[in-house]
Design an enzyme around this catalytic site. Structure first.
Site, PDB file in Angstrom:
ATOM      1  N   SER A 150       0.882  -1.166   0.000  1.00  0.00           N
ATOM      2  CA  SER A 150       0.000   0.000   0.000  1.00  0.00           C
ATOM      3  C   SER A 150       0.918   1.215   0.000  1.00  0.00           C
ATOM      4  O   SER A 150       2.108   1.103   0.335  1.00  0.00           O
ATOM      5  CB  SER A 150      -0.858  -0.003   1.276  1.00  0.00           C
ATOM      6  OG  SER A 150      -1.397   1.286   1.533  1.00  0.00           O
ATOM      7  N   TYR A 163      -1.740  -1.767  10.405  1.00  0.00           N
ATOM      8  CA  TYR A 163      -1.717  -1.904   8.946  1.00  0.00           C
ATOM      9  C   TYR A 163      -0.449  -1.267   8.382  1.00  0.00           C
ATOM     10  O   TYR A 163       0.265  -1.876   7.573  1.00  0.00           O
ATOM     11  CB  TYR A 163      -2.961  -1.234   8.367  1.00  0.00           C
ATOM     12  CG  TYR A 163      -3.088  -1.325   6.865  1.00  0.00           C
ATOM     13  CD1 TYR A 163      -3.564  -2.475   6.255  1.00  0.00           C
ATOM     14  CD2 TYR A 163      -2.762  -0.232   6.050  1.00  0.00           C
ATOM     15  CE1 TYR A 163      -3.709  -2.550   4.866  1.00  0.00           C
ATOM     16  CE2 TYR A 163      -2.901  -0.295   4.675  1.00  0.00           C
ATOM     17  CZ  TYR A 163      -3.369  -1.462   4.087  1.00  0.00           C
ATOM     18  OH  TYR A 163      -3.507  -1.529   2.716  1.00  0.00           O
TER      19      TYR A 163
END
Length: 272
Positions: A150, A163
């Site tokens: 990401s 995350y």
């Protein structure tokens, strides 16, 4: 390098894509099938979605195999890589795409929540990559590992502590793997998407709306197929001299960090 070497890899024409029941994983499985790969498909909860992906792969004239893959128990889940490789006759490409996130501030997060995100987003990719790489190395024909991270492998976000930690860790894991696996002809890279119109971002695979993100240089979310094309490039023979790299697929979002920060006129960003 000859045109034939570029067009057809020597490694197994089998790809395993985790989390391929929807979104980026689904688009990637279909793209790899179009490029001549049989595809192993994993899912966590959406079996119907995974079976639809298998149908689409079959429609491209390639074989598909489906397995449930619960990365909250990553050691048990990693065995699925071997099962799919056995069924499909090898593994030449692994795409670690399955992932999860969180929305709580770190001061309000309990340890189990922290660990559950890291288990799925970091422990799982490590164990799956280890299983696939052992098979690739033993076969002696090279291979490709592409880890989907990401933009948050590099840039933090409020409410996404585990995350971000997991995706940053996956970037560094990928770089170490790139060093260790190069002698076996295995490349390891990461794809770092920005906002993509998928169920994970609450957009249910709707087409991205042009102009809907005025703060992005390309003023819209991305399409899962745009990420899939980048994954397929790194999975293919044309990327044979690329390893340990990150390819950002984000519409230029990461270019806006200092620029966007300087444009803020209030403190609302602290609310995430």
């Amino acid at each position: 390098m000859s045109d034939a070497a570029v067009s057809r890899p020597g490694y197994d024409r089998v790809a395993i894509v985790t989390g391929a029941d929807s979104g980026i994983g689904k688009a990637t499985a279909v793209e790899l099938a179009e490029r001549g790969f049989d595809v192993g498909i994993t899912f966590h909860a959406d079996q119907a979605g995974a079976e639809d992906t298998a149908r689409l792969v079959g429609g491209r004239g390639r074989r598909a195999a489906v397995r449930r893959h619960d990365l909250t128990d990553p050691e048990k889940a990693a065995a699925v890589i071997d099962e799919l490789a056995e069924e499909l006759g090898g593994v030449g490409v692994l795409v670690n795409n399955a992932g999860t996130g969180s929305g709580e501030p770190l001061l309000e997060m309990d340890f189990q929540r922290w660990r559950s995100v890291l288990a799925v987003d970091l422990d799982g990719p490590f164990l799956c990559a280890q299983r696939a790489a052992r098979r690739m190395a033993a076969a002696g024909r090279g291979g490709r590992i592409v880890n989907v991270t990401s933009v948050h492998e590099e840039f933090p976000r409020i409410g996404a502590g585990p995350y971000c930690a997991a995706k940053g860790g996956l970037r560094m894991l990928s770089r170490v793997l790139a060093l260790e696996l190069a002698e076996h002809g295995i490349t390891v890279n990461t794809i770092a998407p920005g906002e993509i119109a998928t169920p994970m971002t609450g957009q249910e695979d709707r087409p991205p709306e042009p102009g809907s993100r005025p703060g992005y240089p390309i003023a819209r979310p991305g399409d899962a197929r745009e990420v899939a094309a980048a994954v397929a490039f790194l999975a293919g023979p044309s990327a044979s001299y690329i390893t340990g790299a990150t390819l950002f697929v984000d519409g230029g979002l990461t270019l806006m960090g200092p620029q966007a920060g300087g444009a803020l006129t209030g403190g609302d960003w602290r609310q995430g």
